[in-house]
Scaffold this motif. Sequence first.
Motif, PDB file in Angstrom:
ATOM      1  N   ALA A 119       0.833  -1.213   0.000  1.00  0.00           N
ATOM      2  CA  ALA A 119       0.000   0.000   0.000  1.00  0.00           C
ATOM      3  C   ALA A 119       0.864   1.258   0.000  1.00  0.00           C
ATOM      4  O   ALA A 119       0.548   2.248  -0.667  1.00  0.00           O
ATOM      5  N   ASN A 120       1.967   1.225   0.752  1.00  0.00           N
ATOM      6  CA  ASN A 120       2.854   2.393   0.806  1.00  0.00           C
ATOM      7  C   ASN A 120       3.665   2.550  -0.479  1.00  0.00           C
ATOM      8  O   ASN A 120       3.889   3.666  -0.956  1.00  0.00           O
ATOM      9  N   LEU A 121       4.121   1.423  -1.026  1.00  0.00           N
ATOM     10  CA  LEU A 121       4.926   1.492  -2.254  1.00  0.00           C
ATOM     11  C   LEU A 121       4.098   1.965  -3.446  1.00  0.00           C
ATOM     12  O   LEU A 121       4.635   2.589  -4.367  1.00  0.00           O
ATOM     13  N   ARG A 122       2.803   1.709  -3.434  1.00  0.00           N
ATOM     14  CA  ARG A 122       1.939   2.193  -4.522  1.00  0.00           C
ATOM     15  C   ARG A 122       1.963   3.710  -4.617  1.00  0.00           C
ATOM     16  O   ARG A 122       1.693   4.281  -5.671  1.00  0.00           O
ATOM     17  N   THR A 123       2.257   4.381  -3.516  1.00  0.00           N
ATOM     18  CA  THR A 123       2.237   5.848  -3.519  1.00  0.00           C
ATOM     19  C   THR A 123       3.481   6.445  -4.170  1.00  0.00           C
ATOM     20  O   THR A 123       3.530   7.648  -4.405  1.00  0.00           O
ATOM     21  N   ILE A 124       4.511   5.632  -4.441  1.00  0.00           N
ATOM     22  CA  ILE A 124       5.721   6.123  -5.111  1.00  0.00           C
ATOM     23  C   ILE A 124       5.460   6.138  -6.605  1.00  0.00           C
ATOM     24  O   ILE A 124       5.306   5.090  -7.241  1.00  0.00           O
ATOM     25  N   ARG A 125       5.406   7.319  -7.181  1.00  0.00           N
ATOM     26  CA  ARG A 125       4.930   7.454  -8.559  1.00  0.00           C
ATOM     27  C   ARG A 125       5.900   6.918  -9.606  1.00  0.00           C
ATOM     28  O   ARG A 125       5.523   6.731 -10.761  1.00  0.00           O
ATOM     29  N   ALA A 136      14.288   2.234  -2.310  1.00  0.00           N
ATOM     30  CA  ALA A 136      13.399   3.386  -2.146  1.00  0.00           C
ATOM     31  C   ALA A 136      14.131   4.430  -1.313  1.00  0.00           C
ATOM     32  O   ALA A 136      14.819   4.097  -0.344  1.00  0.00           O
ATOM     33  N   PHE A 137      13.980   5.694  -1.690  1.00  0.00           N
ATOM     34  CA  PHE A 137      14.752   6.736  -1.007  1.00  0.00           C
ATOM     35  C   PHE A 137      13.959   8.036  -0.970  1.00  0.00           C
ATOM     36  O   PHE A 137      12.957   8.198  -1.678  1.00  0.00           O
ATOM     37  N   MET A 138      14.438   8.951  -0.143  1.00  0.00           N
ATOM     38  CA  MET A 138      13.838  10.280  -0.070  1.00  0.00           C
ATOM     39  C   MET A 138      14.828  11.280  -0.664  1.00  0.00           C
ATOM     40  O   MET A 138      15.936  11.426  -0.152  1.00  0.00           O
ATOM     41  N   PRO A 139      14.456  11.970  -1.751  1.00  0.00           N
ATOM     42  CA  PRO A 139      15.350  12.988  -2.326  1.00  0.00           C
ATOM     43  C   PRO A 139      15.684  14.064  -1.296  1.00  0.00           C
ATOM     44  O   PRO A 139      14.923  14.302  -0.355  1.00  0.00           O
ATOM     45  N   LYS A 140      16.830  14.716  -1.491  1.00  0.00           N
ATOM     46  CA  LYS A 140      17.289  15.726  -0.526  1.00  0.00           C
ATOM     47  C   LYS A 140      16.255  16.832  -0.331  1.00  0.00           C
ATOM     48  O   LYS A 140      16.013  17.278   0.789  1.00  0.00           O
ATOM     49  N   LEU A 190       8.497  10.252  -2.005  1.00  0.00           N
ATOM     50  CA  LEU A 190       9.589   9.278  -2.108  1.00  0.00           C
ATOM     51  C   LEU A 190       9.863   8.938  -3.573  1.00  0.00           C
ATOM     52  O   LEU A 190       9.064   9.217  -4.455  1.00  0.00           O
ATOM     53  N   ASP A 191      10.996   8.308  -3.810  1.00  0.00           N
ATOM     54  CA  ASP A 191      11.384   7.897  -5.166  1.00  0.00           C
ATOM     55  C   ASP A 191      12.041   6.524  -5.057  1.00  0.00           C
ATOM     56  O   ASP A 191      12.228   5.990  -3.946  1.00  0.00           O
ATOM     57  N   ILE A 192      12.409   5.955  -6.188  1.00  0.00           N
ATOM     58  CA  ILE A 192      13.030   4.622  -6.172  1.00  0.00           C
ATOM     59  C   ILE A 192      13.924   4.447  -7.389  1.00  0.00           C
ATOM     60  O   ILE A 192      13.683   5.040  -8.442  1.00  0.00           O
ATOM     61  N   PHE A 193      14.993   3.668  -7.233  1.00  0.00           N
ATOM     62  CA  PHE A 193      15.783   3.173  -8.351  1.00  0.00           C
ATOM     63  C   PHE A 193      15.746   1.645  -8.270  1.00  0.00           C
ATOM     64  O   PHE A 193      16.022   1.069  -7.201  1.00  0.00           O
ATOM     65  N   LEU A 194      15.431   0.986  -9.371  1.00  0.00           N
ATOM     66  CA  LEU A 194      15.485  -0.475  -9.432  1.00  0.00           C
ATOM     67  C   LEU A 194      16.882  -0.893  -9.871  1.00  0.00           C
ATOM     68  O   LEU A 194      17.453  -0.273 -10.770  1.00  0.00           O
TER      69      LEU A 194
END
Length: 668
Positions: free
Chosen positions: A147-153, A171-175, A217-221
């Motif tokens: 549910a939380n990961l779905r919110t990362i666009r 998953a990370f938070m940009p500066k 939040l953002d993510i790199f695979l």
Amino acid sequence: MDLQAAEKRTKELHNLLNKYNYEYHVLDNPSVPDAEYDALLKELVDLEETFPALKTSDSPSQRVGGEILDMFQKVQHHSPMLSLGNAFNEADLRDFDRKVRQAIGDSFSYVCELKIDGLAVSLRYVDGLFELGATRGDGTTGEDITANLRTIRSIPLRLNEQVSIEVRGEAFMPKKSFEALNKAKDENGEEPFANPRNAAAGSLRQLDPRIAASRNLDIFLYAIGDPGETGVRSHSQGLDLLDDLGFKTNKERQRCASIEDVLQYVEGWQEKRPHLPYEIDGIVIKVDSLEQQDELGTTAKSPRWAIAYKFPAEEVVTKLLNIELSVGRTGVLTPTALLEPVKVAGTTVKRASLHNEDLIREKDIKIGDSVVVKKAGDIIPEVVNVLVERRTGEEVDFLMPTHCPECESELVRIEGEVALRCINPKCPAQIREGLIHFVSRNAMNIDGLGERVVSQLFQEKLIEDVADLYKLTYEQLISLERMGEKSVANLLNAINASKSNSLERLLFGLGIRHVGSKAAKTIAMEFGNMDKLANATREDLTAINEIGDKMADSIVAFFEQEEAAELIQELKDSGVNMEYTGARPVAAEESDSVFAGKTIVLTGKLEQLSRNEAKEQIELLGGKITGSVSKKTDIVIAGEDAGSKLTKAEQLGIEIWDEEKLLEELKG
């Protein structure tokens, strides 16, 4: 509209919104304005409300955060998420290389990637649909945080192909998101996060997905769980496949033919890492060939074909000489450690924030202690811990006062907050800090009115609020210490010039809670003048993209105050501009500029313009600035020390300008 027509339109909206979302959050290259995206999303939500059967798990409407969870369920990963062994210096990396060569010979290559400082997660897709997202946990069992990961666009809800696959990412938070979050926490008297990694982990382990959705939040695979099932033969091919499927991968990766190339890559990023928009804490080095990875195998805990080089965290020991208290413009009392000057990460540090009383108690900090200091994220000085064994018995406990050190009002701790706060609206410290904020660079930008001069004017009772700045006279200023005729004339000219500032500067300068400089500009462009904004309702404000409930409530509450109306009237009477006079971006089709409709990347250091100035001028002429180089990039503007973006532009044959060419074209 009947169900059949609604179903057809819903599919069209899914395709459009997924396309626009991918362009914005993965390619950093949006093709439509935010307003267009928002309008289409609203149309989809309305359709799903009218026809509930059309709402699916992969709908773009499912990213805002749903119902609050009771708990996180445990889930098994299809293949283990192994942790990596660590290298801390060149000798460790050479030793790793030696062992690889002993096992598989000299014919191989490495792939180097930035080690993102975030939270490792696993994403599971079935027939191309996002089904499950989980934390790493112990490597075999994690927690279901779907549910939380779905919110990362930047996480696709539907892939470009109907494949079943499990992928791994960070998953990370940009500066910028981290700074905004901690600023809000400080203003609300809450405990700030220590670093972006903790903030990302804390956001994804919230039982309320709406909190995760608000954290940007953002993510790199970075890997496929079982690449053997995909037919790819190397790690680099696997990353290319992730790109093709619609995932966001980090484009700063590099194939290296030798350990010397690896060391060069490591050294380069150790220097460039402060300029990244996200935190990295090292470099991951992997043998590229999957066949050779299998040959090297794994230990019980980590693969033999990969290693993580960890950047050294520079920590130093110094003495805490005293603790100073300051009252901010929101009344929060902040303790600051005064340190014996010490060099940390290239700069001399004399002060470090201690945030609040709870942190001082938790770390058992006493005046006179020997303390370990580092820069959080290599930027903000912080006290890591106390060297208790070095105590002599002469150290002194620090006690927070019960009354404000500026106005003697009793301090309060509002329920749910960790900070002590002075709630006296006439507290001189809050008024002084508000004045300093008002004249600051991003607000009214009054040159010559620095912190010292503002404090001096306030102490001499020449100003009590921001309106008084516009009533200052030559006679009042010339009598002040260190103010000569020329200084006074320059200051009065600067104050007078600030009257013509565009509305957004005044809005930001007024210090309305939760309204930053970017939001102030958005609001000013939308309403056009102060009177319309003062009469705006909560609904008017929340209808604007980027304006949430909390900010809207704060703006309405500000303008409801009688004192606010009186202050604005005084500013009007002094001739302060109340209109938005800033430029509005020109639509690409309406511009005859060379920049119109072009996608442009800025890289390296510019000498005559700041990045923001260049970006603003290009956008006003119909150009579009993006952060990464791709085949869709039209022009790369390269300043000094341009790095991998310039290299990629050269490889792709993209037009490259220097700053001189940019300035020439801006002049038209």
